[in-house]
Design a protein around this motif. Structure first.
Motif, PDB file in Angstrom:
ATOM      1  N   ASP A  14      29.036 -22.808 -12.409  1.00 59.44           N
ATOM      2  CA  ASP A  14      28.411 -21.487 -12.482  1.00 59.44           C
ATOM      3  C   ASP A  14      27.912 -21.047 -11.113  1.00 59.44           C
ATOM      4  O   ASP A  14      28.072 -19.889 -10.720  1.00 59.44           O
ATOM      5  N   ALA A  15      27.293 -21.965 -10.383  1.00 60.10           N
ATOM      6  CA  ALA A  15      26.796 -21.629  -9.046  1.00 60.10           C
ATOM      7  C   ALA A  15      27.945 -21.263  -8.118  1.00 60.10           C
ATOM      8  O   ALA A  15      27.842 -20.322  -7.324  1.00 60.10           O
ATOM      9  N   ASP A  16      29.056 -21.998  -8.212  1.00 56.33           N
ATOM     10  CA  ASP A  16      30.220 -21.696  -7.380  1.00 56.33           C
ATOM     11  C   ASP A  16      30.781 -20.319  -7.711  1.00 56.33           C
ATOM     12  O   ASP A  16      31.183 -19.568  -6.811  1.00 56.33           O
ATOM     13  N   ARG A  17      30.826 -19.999  -9.011  1.00 56.21           N
ATOM     14  CA  ARG A  17      31.349 -18.695  -9.408  1.00 56.21           C
ATOM     15  C   ARG A  17      30.456 -17.571  -8.893  1.00 56.21           C
ATOM     16  O   ARG A  17      30.954 -16.542  -8.415  1.00 56.21           O
ATOM     17  N   ARG A  18      29.140 -17.757  -8.987  1.00 55.38           N
ATOM     18  CA  ARG A  18      28.229 -16.727  -8.483  1.00 55.38           C
ATOM     19  C   ARG A  18      28.375 -16.562  -6.978  1.00 55.38           C
ATOM     20  O   ARG A  18      28.376 -15.442  -6.465  1.00 55.38           O
ATOM     21  N   ARG A  19      28.509 -17.681  -6.283  1.00 57.76           N
ATOM     22  CA  ARG A  19      28.670 -17.616  -4.832  1.00 57.76           C
ATOM     23  C   ARG A  19      29.976 -16.910  -4.468  1.00 57.76           C
ATOM     24  O   ARG A  19      30.016 -16.066  -3.574  1.00 57.76           O
ATOM     25  N   THR A  20      31.047 -17.252  -5.172  1.00 57.05           N
ATOM     26  CA  THR A  20      32.336 -16.619  -4.905  1.00 57.05           C
ATOM     27  C   THR A  20      32.291 -15.133  -5.217  1.00 57.05           C
ATOM     28  O   THR A  20      32.806 -14.306  -4.452  1.00 57.05           O
ATOM     29  N   SER A  21      31.672 -14.761  -6.348  1.00 55.01           N
ATOM     30  CA  SER A  21      31.582 -13.346  -6.722  1.00 55.01           C
ATOM     31  C   SER A  21      30.772 -12.563  -5.694  1.00 55.01           C
ATOM     32  O   SER A  21      31.151 -11.460  -5.287  1.00 55.01           O
ATOM     33  N   ALA A  22      29.644 -13.146  -5.279  1.00 63.70           N
ATOM     34  CA  ALA A  22      28.837 -12.473  -4.262  1.00 63.70           C
ATOM     35  C   ALA A  22      29.628 -12.287  -2.978  1.00 63.70           C
ATOM     36  O   ALA A  22      29.564 -11.233  -2.322  1.00 63.70           O
ATOM     37  N   SER A  23      30.399 -13.303  -2.611  1.00 63.66           N
ATOM     38  CA  SER A  23      31.194 -13.236  -1.388  1.00 63.66           C
ATOM     39  C   SER A  23      32.224 -12.120  -1.460  1.00 63.66           C
ATOM     40  O   SER A  23      32.361 -11.328  -0.511  1.00 63.66           O
ATOM     41  N   LEU A  46      35.763  -7.688 -10.891  1.00 65.87           N
ATOM     42  CA  LEU A  46      34.478  -7.981 -11.526  1.00 65.87           C
ATOM     43  C   LEU A  46      34.045  -6.796 -12.384  1.00 65.87           C
ATOM     44  O   LEU A  46      34.492  -5.671 -12.184  1.00 65.87           O
ATOM     45  N   SER A  47      33.149  -7.051 -13.310  1.00 67.14           N
ATOM     46  CA  SER A  47      32.665  -5.964 -14.161  1.00 67.14           C
ATOM     47  C   SER A  47      31.782  -5.025 -13.349  1.00 67.14           C
ATOM     48  O   SER A  47      31.125  -5.450 -12.389  1.00 67.14           O
TER      49      SER A  47
END
Length: 396
Positions: A14-23, A46-47
């Protein structure tokens, strides 16, 4: 029923996904800004709600701001307020240590050089002194720009640079070995310090801010006093164990004549080094010093011996690029070499050695007037764009 607890692996994912999405959201603002949030959602997949949330976080951190003029969608409905990077608030420091001098600089969030200066080694290359001077030089640049808040410092150099350990493991031309760069600069500046080799730093600069943006694979060939390379594919730069990838100094170069300290003749670095170029130019009576730009200026003034020396070096660089192309087959090859940067005939000679079918993939660096400053700063900017939510306003 008892509530299931998330496993450590799930939390990490989950943390990796959030980091990737933010990036990807911040990268989209960098590439397309000013841009509507709805467009970012379309570009990233992304939504809209997620994009809005990330944009709100970035705004609170001071990384982005709403652009001045709202845009209407087809002239009806609520106007779209585009967002853009806020390049007025934050900077990163950049340090690049070359053989004759150190470059210190401040870069904004778009990778543009805000201020820079060169600090000559003056014959003294002890790492503690060189890095102390660099840190003091950065402090002076920041004092002259009190409106800028530093997010951190990026350091780049040639030779063997261990990114994870934050050390220069070996730089033969400077005589450095196992230098704790991150610790030394960090102690002097009080800022987070990120360290990498300059070829890898420039690959990241090209991905983020240069003409290689969007390329699926990029090779960077750096030809200065140090000769090395870096390769990125799918937005990831290859480091290898202890960041040794890209060490090409001793690749054999066909047609080479220079003896190398390793005992062979025609190794890539000794053949193409600026030291070799300037020594040949002095022997020919074209220049008196060790600055290759003096040779470029003599060539621009019509000195045909100077032109010939630059063309010969660019041709040899082209042979090296062709060899690396055969091995790695990248979509784009970026070359930092003084002749190809400043003369069309040198770039043409380099591309001719690569071959007609592949010559279009070879381009000079996107930063001809600031390549060393950009190399240093891009180490820190790459960290920012990979994990933008890690920025802490309290820390800065």
């Amino acid at each position: 029923m008892p509530t299931a607890l998330a496993s450590p692996l799930t939390r990490a994912s989950d943390a990796d996904r959030r980091r990737t999405s933010a990036s990807v959201v911040l990268r989209s603002v960098l590439e397309h800004g000013p841009v509507a949030r709805s467009t970012i959602a379309q570009v990233t997949g992304l939504s809209p709600a997620s994009v809005t949330d990330y944009c709100a976080r970035f705004a609170r951190l001071g990384l982005i701001q709403e652009a001045a003029a709202p845009r209407r969608s087809n002239g009806v409905g609520r106007p779209h307020v585009p967002v853009d990077l806020d390049s007025s608030r934050f900077v990163v420091g950049g340090v690049h240590v070359a053989v004759p001098y150190t470059t210190v600089a401040l870069l904004d969030l778009r990778g543009r050089v805000v201020a820079s200066r060169e600090i000559g080694h003056e014959g003294v290359t002890e790492p503690e002194l060189v890095l102390a001077r660099a840190a003091d030089g950065l402090r002076a640049l920041l004092e002259a720009a009190p409106e800028c808040r530093p997010l951190g410092v990026g350091f780049a150099a040639g030779g063997w640079v261990d990114q994870e350990a934050g050390t220069v493991v070996e730089h033969q031309l400077l005589g450095w070995r196992d230098v704790p760069v991150r610790a030394l600069i960090g102690a002097r500046t009080g800022l987070p310090v990120h360290v990498d080799g300059h070829a890898r730093a420039l690959v990241n600069a090209e991905r983020l801010f240069g003409r290689a943006r969007g390329s699926r694979s990029v090779l960077h060939l750096f030809v200065g006093n140090v000769v090395d390379a870096a390769f990125a594919t799918n937005d990831e730069v290859h480091h290898g164990p202890r960041s040794q990838a890209g060490a090409i100094a001793h690749l054999p170069l066909g047609g080479g004549t220079e003896p190398c300290a390793c005992g062979r003749v025609g190794c890539l670095q000794v053949e193409l080094s600026e030291r070799t170029l300037c020594r040949r130019a002095r022997a020919a009576g074209v220049i008196a010093g060790v600055n290759p730009m003096h040779l470029v200026r003599r060539a621009a003034d019509g000195d045909q011996v100077a032109v010939g020396l630059l063309l010969d070096r660019s041709r040899m660089t082209g042979r090296a690029a062709a060899l690396l192309l055969d091995i790695l087959n990248p979509e784009t090859v970026v070359v930092t070499e003084v002749g190809a940067l400043h003369r069309e005939d040198c770039l043409a000679a380099l591309r001719a050695e690569v071959g007609k079918e592949r010559s279009g993939s070879v381009i000079p660096t996107s930063f001809p007037d600031s390549v060393l400053a950009v190399a240093g700063g891009s180490v820190a900017l790459d960290v920012l764009y990979r994990d933008p939510l890690a920025v802490s306003p309290e820390r800065t």
